[in-house]
Write an enzyme that holds these catalytic residues in place. Structure first.
Site, mmCIF file in Angstrom:
data_model
loop_
_atom_site.group_PDB
_atom_site.id
_atom_site.type_symbol
_atom_site.label_atom_id
_atom_site.label_comp_id
_atom_site.label_asym_id
_atom_site.label_seq_id
_atom_site.Cartn_x
_atom_site.Cartn_y
_atom_site.Cartn_z
ATOM 1 N N HIS A 82 0.788 -0.847 -0.254
ATOM 2 C CA HIS A 82 0.119 0.231 -0.071
ATOM 3 C C HIS A 82 1.485 1.221 0.102
ATOM 4 O O HIS A 82 1.048 1.361 0.584
ATOM 5 C CB HIS A 82 -0.989 0.262 1.093
ATOM 6 N N HIS A 125 -2.543 6.660 -1.015
ATOM 7 C CA HIS A 125 -3.379 7.302 -0.050
ATOM 8 C C HIS A 125 -3.274 7.791 1.445
ATOM 9 O O HIS A 125 -3.508 8.025 2.682
ATOM 10 C CB HIS A 125 -5.087 6.617 1.061
ATOM 11 N N TYR A 162 -0.504 7.399 2.986
ATOM 12 C CA TYR A 162 0.074 6.103 4.206
ATOM 13 C C TYR A 162 1.756 6.586 3.955
ATOM 14 O O TYR A 162 2.233 7.201 3.110
ATOM 15 C CB TYR A 162 -0.580 5.667 4.327
HETATM 16 C C1 LIG Z 1 -14.831 2.212 3.309
HETATM 17 C C2 LIG Z 1 -13.330 1.880 2.988
HETATM 18 C C3 LIG Z 1 -12.515 2.177 3.131
HETATM 19 C C4 LIG Z 1 -10.906 1.903 2.113
HETATM 20 N N1 LIG Z 1 -9.853 1.029 2.699
HETATM 21 C C5 LIG Z 1 -8.822 1.018 1.938
HETATM 22 C C6 LIG Z 1 -7.445 0.101 2.639
HETATM 23 O O1 LIG Z 1 -7.719 -0.043 3.251
HETATM 24 N N2 LIG Z 1 -7.086 0.709 1.637
HETATM 25 C C7 LIG Z 1 -6.630 1.046 0.697
HETATM 26 O O2 LIG Z 1 -5.548 0.781 -0.778
HETATM 27 N N3 LIG Z 1 -7.937 1.483 -0.244
HETATM 28 C C8 LIG Z 1 -8.423 1.357 0.579
HETATM 29 N N4 LIG Z 1 -9.641 2.456 0.039
HETATM 30 C C9 LIG Z 1 -10.276 2.711 -1.234
HETATM 31 C C10 LIG Z 1 -10.410 1.767 -2.151
HETATM 32 O O3 LIG Z 1 -9.488 0.078 -1.714
HETATM 33 C C11 LIG Z 1 -10.908 2.758 -3.566
HETATM 34 O O4 LIG Z 1 -10.129 2.393 -4.211
HETATM 35 C C12 LIG Z 1 -12.216 3.523 -3.035
HETATM 36 O O5 LIG Z 1 -12.508 2.552 -2.462
HETATM 37 C C13 LIG Z 1 -12.023 4.278 -4.689
HETATM 38 O O6 LIG Z 1 -13.165 3.031 -5.466
HETATM 39 P P1 LIG Z 1 -14.780 3.223 -5.204
HETATM 40 O O7 LIG Z 1 -14.964 4.444 -6.092
HETATM 41 O O8 LIG Z 1 -15.130 2.005 -6.374
HETATM 42 O O9 LIG Z 1 -14.995 2.537 -4.141
HETATM 43 C C14 LIG Z 1 -10.862 2.339 1.394
HETATM 44 C C15 LIG Z 1 -12.223 2.910 0.563
HETATM 45 C C16 LIG Z 1 -13.192 2.377 1.830
HETATM 46 C C17 LIG Z 1 -14.424 3.415 0.941
#
Ligand SMILES: Cc1cc2nc3c(=O)[nH]c(=O)nc-3n(C[C@H](O)[C@H](O)[C@H](O)COP(=O)(O)O)c2cc1C
Length: 396
Positions: free
Chosen positions: A185, A188, A190
């Site tokens: 990862h 975002h 981190y």
């Molecule tokens: C509840 C939630 C938790 C997430 N946790 C992570 C995570 O642990 N690691 C990560 O790389 N992205 C995380 N994301 C980002 C998602 O992997 C994804 O890229 C993001 O939701 C955008 O895609 P979507 O529009 O299909 O939801 C999280 C997103 C949401 C909504």
């Protein structure tokens, strides 16, 4: 209407060979933190959640999983740094494999996106910098309230080597737990992104300043992990254009290209490809959500993603705001090999089937994204068919 495969043109629902893995379609479960692993130990509810989202030949990425006891910044996130966690993950991985899916573990360290309550001995979180995350952002505390991000402690060079070692050991643990591979990862805001972005990284040593120096921490982790478990089991996630947690870069395209070029070179050196590169685009802001993205115009975003896709020599996965139509379009136009779905996969355990037959989707409930109930908002979203989708899944 069922999407049919026109000759030679890949669709979201056509098979894809990702290195040694034969995927039956390109709809991937995006990594998502769900806070259901009480005290860092995955429990049976996780097996239910992940198997619900499994399809034969499908591909799942786990929620961010902690590489060490300093890595947490959310309550009840699973780890993969001790034996109890490895044993608990084995049951989940076995259950997913029994359903025919391939599953990677996402390795996570939040760096400064933490709080003394999540740190051993109540210490300060670690980072590339001593600058805290601004008040624009709030941290979710164990009691469900929201707090202010504290001032982090700058990692010494010798400590950086220890953190790299934590990633290496976590990757080995993931393979022992039966995972097919791991995703690093690097996105975002981190820890790894705190080194990559020039809006955060203010170091004056060999890990700061030039693009090459800022990429160094990520590249050393990739190298260490690939040497330990094999490059073909290692993937990388980045989000050069996303400003989540103040992760701003003055030139996202150059940063993305710098990472891609280094990954390409590493693949050449190792004589083996990584599993894939996963890039999040800020577009997901545009769908009425509160996740932030410093998004440029639609053209700028499309240009960034296309340029990275065309430059990267390997499998390219996109994420962020993909609907059925956008996913189909991205694969058909060659902008993505694989598309990861996040929120829609939370509320639609049988998302693959629903996208394929083009039926309405369940709406997700944001309020239960990070709660601890093992069922509510986690494994109780309805399937199309009454028998929890087993009939539906066998039709894929
Ligand atoms: C509840 C939630 C938790 C997430 N946790 C992570 C995570 O642990 N690691 C990560 O790389 N992205 C995380 N994301 C980002 C998602 O992997 C994804 O890229 C993001 O939701 C955008 O895609 P979507 O529009 O299909 O939801 C999280 C997103 C949401 C909504």
């Amino acid at each position: 209407m069922v999407e049919t495969k026109s000759q030679g043109t890949p669709t979201l629902f056509s098979p894809y060979k990702m290195g040694k893995f034969n995927l039956s379609h390109r709809v991937v479960l995006a990594p998502m933190t769900r806070c259901r692993a009480l005290n860092g130990i995955p429990r049976p509810a996780l097996a239910e959640y992940y198997t619900q989202r499994s399809t034969p030949g499908g591909f799942l990425i786990t929620e961010g999983t902690l590489v060490s006891n300093t890595a947490a910044g959310f309550p009840h996130v699973p780890g993969i740094y001790n034996e109890e966690q490895v044993e608990a993950w084995k049951k989940i991985v076995d259950a997913v494999h029994a359903k025919g899916s391939i599953i990677f573990c996402q390795l996570w360290h939040v760096g400064r996106a933490s709080h003394s309550v999540y740190q051993p001995g109540g210490g300060a979180p670690i980072s590339s910098t001593s600058k805290p995350i601004s008040n624009r952002w709030r941290i979710l505390m164990p009691d469900g309230s929201y707090g202010i991000y504290p001032k982090p402690r700058v990692l010494e060079i010798s400590e950086i080597q220890e953190v790299i070692e934590h990633y290496r050991k976590a990757a080995l643990n993931a393979i022992r737990a039966g995972f097919d591979g791991i995703e690093i990862h690097g996105a975002h805001g981190y820890l790894i992104d705190q080194f990559l972005k020039d809006g955060i990284n203010d170091r004056t040593d060999e890990y700061g300043g030039s693009l090459g120096n800022r990429c160094k921490f990520l590249m050393q982790i990739v190298q260490a992990v690939a040497a330990a478990i094999g490059a073909d089991r290692v993937a990388v996630r980045i989000s050069p254009a996303i400003d989540h947690l103040d992760a701003i870069d003055s030139n996202p395209l150059n940063l993305g290209l710098a990472v891609v070029e280094r990954l390409n070179n590493l693949q050449l050196q190792m004589g083996s490809k990584l599993s894939y590169l996963h890039v999040t685009q800020p577009r997901y802001h545009a769908y009425g959500q509160t996740e932030s993205g410093r998004h440029g115009s639609e053209e700028e975003e499309a240009y960034l993603m296309r340029t990275l896709k065309r430059t990267y020599q390997g499998t390219f996965m996109c994420s962020g705001g993909f609907t059925r139509e956008l996913g189909i379009q991205a694969v058909a136009e060659g902008d993505a090999d694989l598309v990861s779905y996040g929120r829609l996969f939370i509320s639609n355990p049988d998302l693959v089937l629903r996208l394929k037959v083009n039926v309405p989707l369940n709406r997700y409930n944001r309020k239960t994204f990070y709660t601890q109930d093992p069922v509510v908002g986690y494994t109780d979203y309805p399937f199309l068919s009454k028998d929890k989708g087993t009939q539906g899944q066998s039709r894929l």
